[in-house]
Design a protein around this motif. Structure first.
Motif, PDB file in Angstrom:
ATOM      1  N   SER A   1       6.016   9.368  -0.041  1.00 26.75           N
ATOM      2  CA  SER A   1       6.826   8.773   1.027  1.00 26.75           C
ATOM      3  C   SER A   1       6.336   7.356   1.271  1.00 26.75           C
ATOM      4  CB  SER A   1       6.671   9.583   2.321  1.00 26.75           C
ATOM      5  OG  SER A   1       5.338   9.489   2.789  1.00 26.75           O
ATOM      6  N   CYS A   2       7.170   6.580   1.962  1.00 20.55           N
ATOM      7  CA  CYS A   2       6.716   5.258   2.405  1.00 20.55           C
ATOM      8  C   CYS A   2       5.496   5.428   3.303  1.00 20.55           C
ATOM      9  CB  CYS A   2       7.795   4.541   3.210  1.00 20.55           C
ATOM     10  SG  CYS A   2       9.376   4.304   2.385  1.00 20.55           S
TER      11      CYS A   2
ATOM     12  N   CYS B   1       1.709   5.443   2.253  1.00 19.68           N
ATOM     13  CA  CYS B   1       0.894   4.224   2.161  1.00 19.68           C
ATOM     14  C   CYS B   1       0.967   3.386   3.435  1.00 19.68           C
ATOM     15  CB  CYS B   1       1.351   3.369   0.988  1.00 19.68           C
ATOM     16  SG  CYS B   1       1.098   4.153  -0.619  1.00 19.68           S
ATOM     17  N   HIS B   2       2.024   3.565   4.225  1.00 17.96           N
ATOM     18  CA  HIS B   2       2.210   2.756   5.441  1.00 17.96           C
ATOM     19  C   HIS B   2       2.339   3.709   6.639  1.00 17.96           C
ATOM     20  CE1 HIS B   2       3.185  -0.966   3.156  1.00 17.96           C
ATOM     21  NE2 HIS B   2       4.012  -0.257   2.419  1.00 17.96           N
TER      22      HIS B   2
ATOM     23  N   ARG C   1      -1.901  -2.450 -10.017  1.00 21.50           N
ATOM     24  CA  ARG C   1      -0.846  -3.148 -10.740  1.00 21.50           C
ATOM     25  C   ARG C   1      -1.371  -3.567 -12.111  1.00 21.50           C
ATOM     26  NH1 ARG C   1       2.808  -5.121  -6.933  1.00 21.50           N
ATOM     27  NH2 ARG C   1       3.345  -3.257  -5.759  1.00 21.50           N
TER      28      ARG C   1
ATOM     29  N   ARG D   1      -4.211  -3.566  -5.259  1.00 19.64           N
ATOM     30  CA  ARG D   1      -3.554  -4.186  -4.094  1.00 19.64           C
ATOM     31  C   ARG D   1      -3.473  -3.203  -2.938  1.00 19.64           C
ATOM     32  NH1 ARG D   1       1.441  -7.923  -6.196  1.00 19.64           N
ATOM     33  NH2 ARG D   1       0.270  -8.968  -7.848  1.00 19.64           N
TER      34      ARG D   1
ATOM     35  N   PRO E   1      -0.032  -3.824   2.995  1.00 21.08           N
ATOM     36  CA  PRO E   1      -0.151  -4.504   4.289  1.00 21.08           C
ATOM     37  C   PRO E   1       0.559  -3.710   5.392  1.00 21.08           C
ATOM     38  CG  PRO E   1       1.326  -5.724   2.801  1.00 21.08           C
ATOM     39  CD  PRO E   1       0.921  -4.474   2.089  1.00 21.08           C
TER      40      PRO E   1
ATOM     41  N   PHE F   1       7.722 -11.881   0.824  1.00 21.91           N
ATOM     42  CA  PHE F   1       6.987 -10.628   1.057  1.00 21.91           C
ATOM     43  C   PHE F   1       6.078 -10.278  -0.117  1.00 21.91           C
ATOM     44  CE2 PHE F   1      10.626 -10.206   3.902  1.00 21.91           C
ATOM     45  CZ  PHE F   1       9.899 -10.147   5.080  1.00 21.91           C
ATOM     46  N   GLY F   2       5.077  -9.488   0.199  1.00 21.49           N
ATOM     47  CA  GLY F   2       4.088  -9.105  -0.800  1.00 21.49           C
ATOM     48  C   GLY F   2       2.995 -10.160  -0.899  1.00 21.49           C
ATOM     49  N   TRP F   3       1.886  -9.810  -1.525  1.00 19.65           N
ATOM     50  CA  TRP F   3       0.712 -10.702  -1.610  1.00 19.65           C
ATOM     51  C   TRP F   3       1.006 -11.963  -2.406  1.00 19.65           C
ATOM     52  CZ3 TRP F   3      -3.284  -9.837   1.508  1.00 19.65           C
ATOM     53  CH2 TRP F   3      -3.461  -8.549   2.012  1.00 19.65           C
TER      54      TRP F   3
ATOM     55  N   GLN G   1      12.422  -5.902  -0.980  1.00 17.16           N
ATOM     56  CA  GLN G   1      11.067  -5.318  -1.018  1.00 17.16           C
ATOM     57  C   GLN G   1      11.150  -3.789  -0.967  1.00 17.16           C
ATOM     58  OE1 GLN G   1       7.780  -7.011  -0.964  1.00 17.16           O
ATOM     59  NE2 GLN G   1       7.130  -4.910  -1.409  1.00 17.16           N
TER      60      GLN G   1
ATOM     61  N   LEU H   1      10.876   1.571  -3.483  1.00 11.92           N
ATOM     62  CA  LEU H   1      11.508   2.844  -3.851  1.00 11.92           C
ATOM     63  C   LEU H   1      11.401   3.052  -5.362  1.00 11.92           C
ATOM     64  CD1 LEU H   1      14.617   2.653  -1.492  1.00 11.92           C
ATOM     65  CD2 LEU H   1      12.839   4.417  -1.406  1.00 11.92           C
TER      66      LEU H   1
ATOM     67  N   ASP I   1       7.040   2.589  -6.425  1.00 17.77           N
ATOM     68  CA  ASP I   1       6.065   3.490  -5.803  1.00 17.77           C
ATOM     69  C   ASP I   1       6.539   4.941  -5.790  1.00 17.77           C
ATOM     70  OD1 ASP I   1       4.300   1.364  -5.155  1.00 17.77           O
ATOM     71  OD2 ASP I   1       5.510   0.882  -3.390  1.00 17.77           O
TER      72      ASP I   1
ATOM     73  N   ARG J   1      -0.172 -15.442  -1.082  1.00 14.33           N
ATOM     74  CA  ARG J   1       0.500 -15.822   0.164  1.00 14.33           C
ATOM     75  C   ARG J   1      -0.520 -15.801   1.303  1.00 14.33           C
ATOM     76  NH1 ARG J   1       4.433 -11.731   3.456  1.00 14.33           N
ATOM     77  NH2 ARG J   1       2.433 -10.668   3.576  1.00 14.33           N
TER      78      ARG J   1
HETATM   79  C1  HEC Z   1       1.861   3.666  -3.153  1.00 16.40           C
HETATM   80  C2  HEC Z   1       1.721   2.921  -1.930  1.00 16.40           C
HETATM   81  C3  HEC Z   1       2.984   2.336  -1.307  1.00 16.40           C
HETATM   82  C4  HEC Z   1       4.152   3.007  -0.992  1.00 16.40           C
HETATM   83  C5  HEC Z   1       4.507   4.476  -1.224  1.00 16.40           C
HETATM   84  C6  HEC Z   1       5.006   2.030  -0.329  1.00 16.40           C
HETATM   85  N1  HEC Z   1       4.363   0.826  -0.243  1.00 16.40           N
HETATM   86 FE1  HEC Z   1       5.088  -0.829   0.693  1.00 16.40          FE
HETATM   87  N2  HEC Z   1       3.514  -1.890  -0.012  1.00 16.40           N
HETATM   88  C7  HEC Z   1       2.476  -1.391  -0.782  1.00 16.40           C
HETATM   89  C8  HEC Z   1       1.708  -2.481  -1.344  1.00 16.40           C
HETATM   90  C9  HEC Z   1       0.493  -2.355  -2.255  1.00 16.40           C
HETATM   91  C10 HEC Z   1       2.320  -3.671  -0.891  1.00 16.40           C
HETATM   92  C11 HEC Z   1       1.956  -5.114  -1.303  1.00 16.40           C
HETATM   93  C12 HEC Z   1       2.887  -5.350  -2.470  1.00 16.40           C
HETATM   94  C13 HEC Z   1       2.568  -6.506  -3.366  1.00 16.40           C
HETATM   95  O1  HEC Z   1       2.071  -7.530  -2.960  1.00 16.40           O
HETATM   96  O2  HEC Z   1       2.856  -6.367  -4.561  1.00 16.40           O
HETATM   97  C14 HEC Z   1       3.455  -3.260  -0.043  1.00 16.40           C
HETATM   98  C15 HEC Z   1       4.284  -4.153   0.627  1.00 16.40           C
HETATM   99  C16 HEC Z   1       5.371  -3.781   1.417  1.00 16.40           C
HETATM  100  C17 HEC Z   1       6.167  -4.689   2.215  1.00 16.40           C
HETATM  101  C18 HEC Z   1       5.930  -6.199   2.375  1.00 16.40           C
HETATM  102  C19 HEC Z   1       5.045  -6.477   3.567  1.00 16.40           C
HETATM  103  C20 HEC Z   1       4.626  -7.910   3.670  1.00 16.40           C
HETATM  104  O3  HEC Z   1       4.031  -8.304   4.685  1.00 16.40           O
HETATM  105  O4  HEC Z   1       4.831  -8.685   2.743  1.00 16.40           O
HETATM  106  C21 HEC Z   1       7.168  -3.958   2.791  1.00 16.40           C
HETATM  107  C22 HEC Z   1       8.265  -4.456   3.711  1.00 16.40           C
HETATM  108  C23 HEC Z   1       6.992  -2.576   2.325  1.00 16.40           C
HETATM  109  N3  HEC Z   1       5.871  -2.518   1.517  1.00 16.40           N
HETATM  110  C24 HEC Z   1       7.833  -1.528   2.656  1.00 16.40           C
HETATM  111  C25 HEC Z   1       7.755  -0.270   2.057  1.00 16.40           C
HETATM  112  C26 HEC Z   1       8.782   0.750   2.173  1.00 16.40           C
HETATM  113  C27 HEC Z   1      10.070   0.635   2.989  1.00 16.40           C
HETATM  114  C28 HEC Z   1       8.355   1.830   1.445  1.00 16.40           C
HETATM  115  C29 HEC Z   1       9.093   3.110   1.136  1.00 16.40           C
HETATM  116  C30 HEC Z   1      10.348   2.932   0.404  1.00 16.40           C
HETATM  117  C31 HEC Z   1       7.055   1.459   0.881  1.00 16.40           C
HETATM  118  N4  HEC Z   1       6.739   0.189   1.264  1.00 16.40           N
HETATM  119  C32 HEC Z   1       6.288   2.319   0.104  1.00 16.40           C
HETATM  120  C33 HEC Z   1       2.207  -0.047  -1.001  1.00 16.40           C
HETATM  121  C34 HEC Z   1       3.136   0.969  -0.846  1.00 16.40           C
END
Ligand code: HEC
Ligand code: HEC
Length: 389
Positions: free
Chosen positions: A45-46, A49-50, A74, A142, A145, A184-186, A196, A201, A204, A327
């Motif tokens: 699920s989202c 990690c968040h 990565r 990574r 955030p 968005f992202g690092w 993003q 989806l 991850d 970033r």
């Molecule tokens: C396996 C762990 C993982 C899962 C599951 C995950 N994320 Fe993330 N998320 C990350 C990581 C790591 C980053 C940083 C990405 C990068 O820089 O490449 C991130 C970055 C983000 C950001 C950008 C935040 C910013 O400040 O730039 C958003 C928005 C986000 N995720 C939303 C979601 C949503 C919505 C879902 C579900 C669909 C999700 N994430 C599922 C690990 C995860």
């Protein structure tokens, strides 16, 4: 708590929260609409990690390791992101019929400079299931955030960021911010919360969306069992695992996550704010950007890429960012991160704010030098200011 994005429909936000927390299952399943996970994936699920809209909880464990679920790995090379067999990201989870790509562990190894603390350099891979990585492939950990306030970061006009950018350092201050392909992202790769979310989806969770209709997420052509495995289409008109309406709700929820408590009241911490500015931190961590209506977005970032030097070099370039460009990390919400014992920087290598600042080099060399030259009381005051954000 400050403003949330004004346009969010409350029903979408409620549906979106359920989708954010939903534990997806592999297809085929009796719960149509919740299936299609993976086959290869990094979480279910989202929220995996968040949690609660937050970020990675990654405190060090007594055996000098970090929870394997706390960071994603990565893959990429000098040519850019990706390994020919393993794709963009190592997927530590699979299904009953598709083997996970590898077991991943993170070691905290000593850093060359003891004041930097133990650092995450050790990524251990066991049981690589699809043969060796390509010779050119490098690994990069990574951290996820926290997502609070991302809806407000979208509202800052491109023109504002263009005006802050100084790619050729014309003003000669040693700091040359550059635009990423997004914000968005690092690596400032993705332009919108929607793009993003679709990337997350796919990469991850292995779930398809209208813009990324491939059902098997990050599986490559070499991973034939993954490609051949059943997928979920939810029986919807879009023919994807996460149709348009669900994606809209998910994005509405994420965009409506309230911004963290903003800057400390300047009247109460004038000295801290002045130190932050005079040390040069505010040149990148811009205390507030204005949204299209002129309202402040106090995220303490310029959303631009900066070269922080070879010590923070990652494994591969991505978008417009080189290996050592990142970033400017938003600092709002850092108080909560300190309280939870989270680690800092893109790969969680810094255990404290002091270590995080000491890792800064490259364009931030002057700020780092000024920080290290501060009398101890002032350095304490600067960190106390950060702990109030
Ligand atoms: C396996 C762990 C993982 C899962 C599951 C995950 N994320 Fe993330 N998320 C990350 C990581 C790591 C980053 C940083 C990405 C990068 O820089 O490449 C991130 C970055 C983000 C950001 C950008 C935040 C910013 O400040 O730039 C958003 C928005 C986000 N995720 C939303 C979601 C949503 C919505 C879902 C579900 C669909 C999700 N994430 C599922 C690990 C995860
Ligand atoms: C040249 C631009 C620049 C300057 C100047 C700068 N920073 Fe940063 N800062 C960054 C970037 C880029 C990152 C993300 C680096 C990474 O994750 O590898 C960052 C990350 C951080 C982090 C970690 C945040 C997190 O969530 O992990 C902290 C804390 C921080 N900076 C504080 C400061 C302080 C305090 C100063 C002044 C002494 C300062 N920075 C000066 C660009 C800058």
């Amino acid at each position: 708590m400050s403003a949330t994005a004004a346009w969010a429909d409350p029903l979408d936000v409620a549906v979106g929260k359920a989708l954010f927390d939903r534990l997806w299952v592999p297809a085929p399943a009796s719960t149509r609409g919740s299936d299609g996970l993976g086959p290869l994936h990094a979480a279910r699920s989202c929220a995996g990690c968040h949690a609660g809209g937050g970020g990675t909880r990654s405190a060090a464990r007594p055996d000098s390791t970090i929870d394997p679920g706390a960071l994603v790995v990565r893959l990429g090379s000098d040519a850019g992101p990706g390994d020919p067999v393993y794709g963009l990201q190592l997927q530590p989870l699979g299904t009953a019929i598709v083997a996970p790509e590898a077991a991943v562990a993170f070691d905290l190894n000593p850093s060359p400079d003891p004041s930097l603390g133990p650092t995450v350099t050790g990524i251990r891979l066991d049981a690589l299931a699809y043969g060796p990585l390509a010779r050119a492939t490098r690994l990069e950990a990574r951290r996820a955030p926290a997502l609070y306030g991302v809806g407000l970061l979208v509202s800052v006009p491109d023109a504002t960021l263009d005006a802050l950018a100084d790619p050729d350092d014309r003003d000669g201050d040693g700091i040359s911010g550059r635009r990423g392909t997004g914000r968005f992202g690092w690596k400032a790769l993705e332009p919108t919360v929607t793009s993003q979310t679709e990337a997350a989806l796919a990469t991850d969770l292995g779930l398809s969306t209208p813009a990324r209709p491939a059902h098997a997420g990050d599986c490559t052509a070499a991973e034939t069992a993954c490609l051949a495995a059943p997928h979920g289409d939810g029986g919807n008109a879009d023919g994807v695992e996460v149709p348009r309406d669900a994606l809209r709700a998910l994005v509405a929820y994420v965009s409506a996550l309230p911004a963290p408590r903003s800057a400390p009241d300047p009247a109460t911490d004038l000295a801290g704010g002045a130190l932050f500015r005079d040390t040069g931190c505010a040149a990148c961590h811009v205390p507030a950007l204005a949204d299209a209506a002129g309202r402040p977005v106090p995220a303490f970032t310029d959303l631009l890429l900066h070269d922080l030097g070879p010590g923070l070099q990652g494994g591969f370039p991505e978008g417009t960012a080189s290996r050592s460009e990142w970033r400017t990390a938003p600092l709002w919400g850092i108080a909560a991160a300190v309280r939870r014992g989270d680690r800092f920087l893109h790969d969680g290598r810094a255990a404290t704010l002091d270590e995080a600042i000491r890792w800064h080099a490259g364009e931030a060399s002057t700020a780092r030098r000024r920080y290290l030259a501060l009398p101890p009381d002032d350095a304490d005051r600067l960190r106390a200011y950060l702990e109030g954000l």
